[in-house]
Design an enzyme around this catalytic site. Structure first.
Site, short mmCIF file in Angstrom:
data_model
loop_
_atom_site.label_atom_id
_atom_site.label_comp_id
_atom_site.label_asym_id
_atom_site.label_seq_id
_atom_site.Cartn_x
_atom_site.Cartn_y
_atom_site.Cartn_z
CG ASP A 263 -2.11 0.85 0.89
OD1 ASP A 263 -2.10 1.93 -0.09
OD2 ASP A 263 -2.92 0.71 1.67
C1 BGC Z 1 -5.07 3.48 0.22
C2 BGC Z 1 -5.18 2.37 -0.84
C3 BGC Z 1 -5.07 2.89 -2.38
C4 BGC Z 1 -3.61 3.53 -2.25
C5 BGC Z 1 -3.39 4.09 -3.88
C6 BGC Z 1 -3.80 4.11 -0.12
O1 BGC Z 1 -3.78 5.33 0.66
O2 BGC Z 1 -4.77 2.63 1.28
O3 BGC Z 1 -6.49 1.83 -1.06
O4 BGC Z 1 -5.31 2.04 -3.35
O5 BGC Z 1 -3.49 4.62 -1.37
O6 BGC Z 1 -4.29 5.11 -4.00
#
Ligand code: BGC
Length: 736
Positions: A263
């Site tokens: 993530d």
């Molecule tokens: C979130 C994810 C997301 C990623 C990219 C993160 O802050 O937890 O769900 O896919 O950002 O945008």
């Protein structure tokens, strides 16, 4: 290209070039229209590594992706194309209801169709991978991200996650019109302690396996090309550094062959968790755990190549991961066709086209849950004098979190829908109150940058006075209330789940002059509706409905469509009951009919939910017969069926969601009192009856036994067939 050609390409790359394929940068590097080294320092990456990075986040749009691909290819030493990724969670330009609402529709086919439409729109804009479905189980209304989840139930979530993967990817993610799915956030993110986003997850191995893992597993089994690991620690180990989760469970036990992406910055966050000493250690641990792509940091690009010289396991990992990235690019046809679907003409044709809007409207109607309907106040008569009042009358931000590419101006408000609706007379439409209380809150860049809510007390009074005057004149008042979407979503945890005081004041003022109140609730989470229930005759929960919001809401209010949804998460009386789930384990001191202090209960509110999972009313009524069995005992080889007859006892045609729950009466470990095992929609004309049958097979009764073996145990069970998870309509059976 053939695999031989791909291997030749791979052989020609040096180790740093291979590592760079394992790096995801973001849109900032190309925002100026050229590659810019400016963001590199903040990102912690060498400009040249950013230049060579294998994947990019949030560059989307046919013109833009084509342009960025050109820039990238011009400087890519091996002409390896970029892969474009973004969060297309519940729609791209045409936005469908939030996933919590889609869960409430209990209609995996409709969710599959929505994902397929989102894929077609995003494909036309040059996207390769979406970070969806979000398969995290959610039981805590305080957690802002419950809106991205399909709810609290592992069975429903599994069906939904698999359906969404099928929708995005079809039979082959590389086919025209399709994009690759990335199920997230592996694993258990939804159990963040106290509902606090990014907080630790403490789950027993059985609860993790039986409740939290099935939906990710279903997405993997449906062929999800990628998996994203979560931010938190689970059992004291950050998901991003968990070999147990990413390798032993995902790859070895489940047979996942695709890519694992971190993530955002979660590799580096292992330092803050106290699990890694520094960036180098974090990169090492993530690679050994099984992370292929580093999203949002320079930890991989700065460290993996040198780590490989010391640790052969890292060297092997780089080769494996790089090959996986190249293979996915090849599968997605990027080598032959670096622009892939990016086509401005297709964008014009597909984005927000009438067919997509019609589907969004249909799914929104299916997701709405009718929580109360006293005196049959709904549906509204077209001729009645209705005052439509509330901050959501004119609100354009109706898509909820992670509708990143939605443009508010495309969304239909209640007022616009009323104006466009023929045959509806005598309406007045007023704002009534601010959307949130009197303070300024700068929320940063979560959905729209720096939303500031201002509040003027004198103006608020004027809005209330106008609302009261209009309510006095009306036969019925529909109040459009709810949380503003920035109060849920990522980083949207809240210790209170009540409507803002200014909206409750509007409700009180209107109620003082008119008791015929219908409250339409916009929300991304279960809310404390004690005041709302007391003061309204009807309550319709519409979640965040998406692009077709106003139209769908009026369709249901005026009875042109049924409120199709049933709760995908239990609604507690108060946040103090969170987390809450109908699947909880039984206690030795169950609440009794008569109050008894030494039972499991709260002194101030009932122990159970205000509205249980699976609950929702319709515009008609249904009667269930007692369930009957085809035989009292099943065996591994011989399933049995349980049947009920459902009758429409009202005066309107209607659809009932018939739900099957099974409880294991006694086992080698304590089991949930009941678990959802099946559901089906039945459409019935007034007075019509139908018999609904569910098959009960031995494999539906399996669980992780005292020795952590996934198996069933012979003995007595109870099948519950009814309208929600609290049904008492039950019959006992045995497994031999
Ligand atoms: C979130 C994810 C997301 C990623 C990219 C993160 O802050 O937890 O769900 O896919 O950002 O945008």
């Amino acid at each position: 290209m053939t695999d031989k050609e791909l291997m030749r390409l791979f052989d020609s790359m040096d180790i740093q070039e291979r590592v760079d394929q394992m790096v995801q940068i973001n849109v900032q590097f190309y925002e100026s229209g050229e590659f810019s080294t400016g963001p590199a320092a903040g990102f912690g990456i060498e400009p040249e590594d950013a230049r060579q990075a294998g994947t990019i986040l949030n560059v989307i749009g046919a013109e833009r992706t084509r342009h960025v691909q050109d820039l990238h290819m011009a400087g890519q030493k091996h002409r390896v194309p970029l892969m474009f990724m973004a969060d297309i969670i519940h729609g791209y330009r045409t936005v469908f209801p939030i996933p919590l609402g889609q869960g409430a529709a209990f209609d995996p086919e409709a969710a599959e169709e929505a994902a397929s439409i989102a894929a077609s729109e995003a494909y036309a804009s040059g996207l390769t991978v979406t970070f969806a479905p979000m398969a995290d189980l959610a039981r805590d209304a305080r957690w802002g991200r419950c809106l991205e989840s399909c709810g609290e139930d592992p069975y429903l979530n599994s069906l939904m996650a698999a359906a969404m993967v099928r929708g995005f990817q079809g039979a082959n993610a590389g086919a025209p019109g399709k994009i690759a799915a990335c199920v997230k956030h592996f694993a258990g993110y939804g159990a963040a302690e106290g509902g606090r986003d990014y907080a630790a997850v403490e789950l027993s191995p059985r609860t993790l396996e039986e409740d939290y893992l099935p939906a990710y597993r279903a997405a993997v089994d449906a062929g999800s090309e990628l998996v994203m690991c979560g931010f938190p620690t689970v059992d004291r180990v950050p998901c991003t550094g968990s070999r147990y989760l990413l390798t032993e469970t995902l790859r070895n036990r489940w047979g996942f062959k695709g890519l694992v992406i971190s993530d955002w910055a979660s590799i580096d966050e292992m330092i803050a968790h106290g699990f890694a000493e520094d960036h180098r250690d974090a990169a090492h641990k993530a690679a050994l755990a099984g992370v292929d792509i580093d999203m949002g940091t320079g930890s991989y690009s700065n460290n993996l190549a040198s780590l490989a010289r010391e640790d052969p396991a890292v060297a092997r990992w780089i080769d494996e991961a790089c090959l996986r990235v190249l293979r996915l690019k090849n599968k997605m046809d990027l080598f032959e066709n670096p622009y892939r679907g990016a086509d401005p003409e297709a964008e014009k044709r597909l984005h927000l086209c009438p067919a997509h809007r019609a589907k969004a409207r249909e799914l929104a109607r299916k997701s709405f849950v009718l929580l109360e309907n006293r005196d049959g106040i709904l549906p509204l008569r077209k001729s009645s004098r209705v005052a439509h009042i509330g901050p959501y009358v004119d609100e354009k931000t109706v898509c909820g979190g992670w509708a990143v590419f939605n443009d508010d101006s495309d969304n239909v408000t209640v007022r616009q829908a009323l104006e466009a609706r023929s045959g509806v007379t005598s309406t007045v439409c007023l704002r009534g109150s601010y959307i949130t209380d009197g303070y300024d809150l700068t929320l940063g860049q979560i959905a729209k940058p720096n939303i500031t809510f201002s509040f003027d007390g004198a103006r608020a009074q004027k809005l209330l006075d106008e609302a009261e005057a209009a309510a006095r004149e009306a036969e019925t008042v529909v109040l459009y209330l709810g949380e503003h979407p920035v109060f849920s979503g990522e980083g949207g945890s809240s210790s209170q789940i009540m409507l803002p005081e200014c909206q409750l004041e509007l409700l009180r003022r209107v109620r003082a002059v008119n008791e015929n109140i219908v409250t339409v609730l916009f929300t991304g989470r279960p809310m404390d509706l004690r005041r709302v229930r007391e003061l309204s005759k009807a309550v319709l929960c519409v979640w965040y409905p998406g692009t077709e919001s106003g139209n769908a809401v009026l369709d249901v209010l005026y009875g042109d469509a049924e409120p199709g949804g049933r709760l995908s998460m239990s609604f507690p009386y108060t946040a103090g009951q969170s987390p809450l789930s109908y699947r909880e384990l039984r206690t030795g001191r169950a609440p009794k009919e008569l109050p008894d202090r030494f039972t499991s209960r709260y002194l101030d509110v009932p122990i159970g939910p205000m509205y249980p999972f699976g609950y929702g009313l319709t515009y008609t009524s249904f009667k269930y017969s007692a369930p009957t069995l085809s035989a009292p005992t099943l065996t591994e080889q011989t399933p049995i069926t349980v049947s009920v007859t459902v009758e429409n006892t009202g005066t309107r045609p209607g659809t009932e969601l018939v739900q099957l729950y099974i409880g294991d009466n006694f086992a080698s470990v304590a089991r949930p009192g009941r678990e959802l095992k099946g559901f089906t929609h039945v459409f019935l004309q007034p007075k019509e009856k139908k018999t609904v049958r569910f098959t009960i097979r031995e494999d539906m009764l399996r669980f992780f036994d005292i020795d952590m073996r996934f198996k069933s145990e012979p003995g007595a069970f109870t099948a519950y067939v009814g309208a929600n998870s609290a049904t008492r309509n039950a019959v006992k059976f045995d497994l031999a």
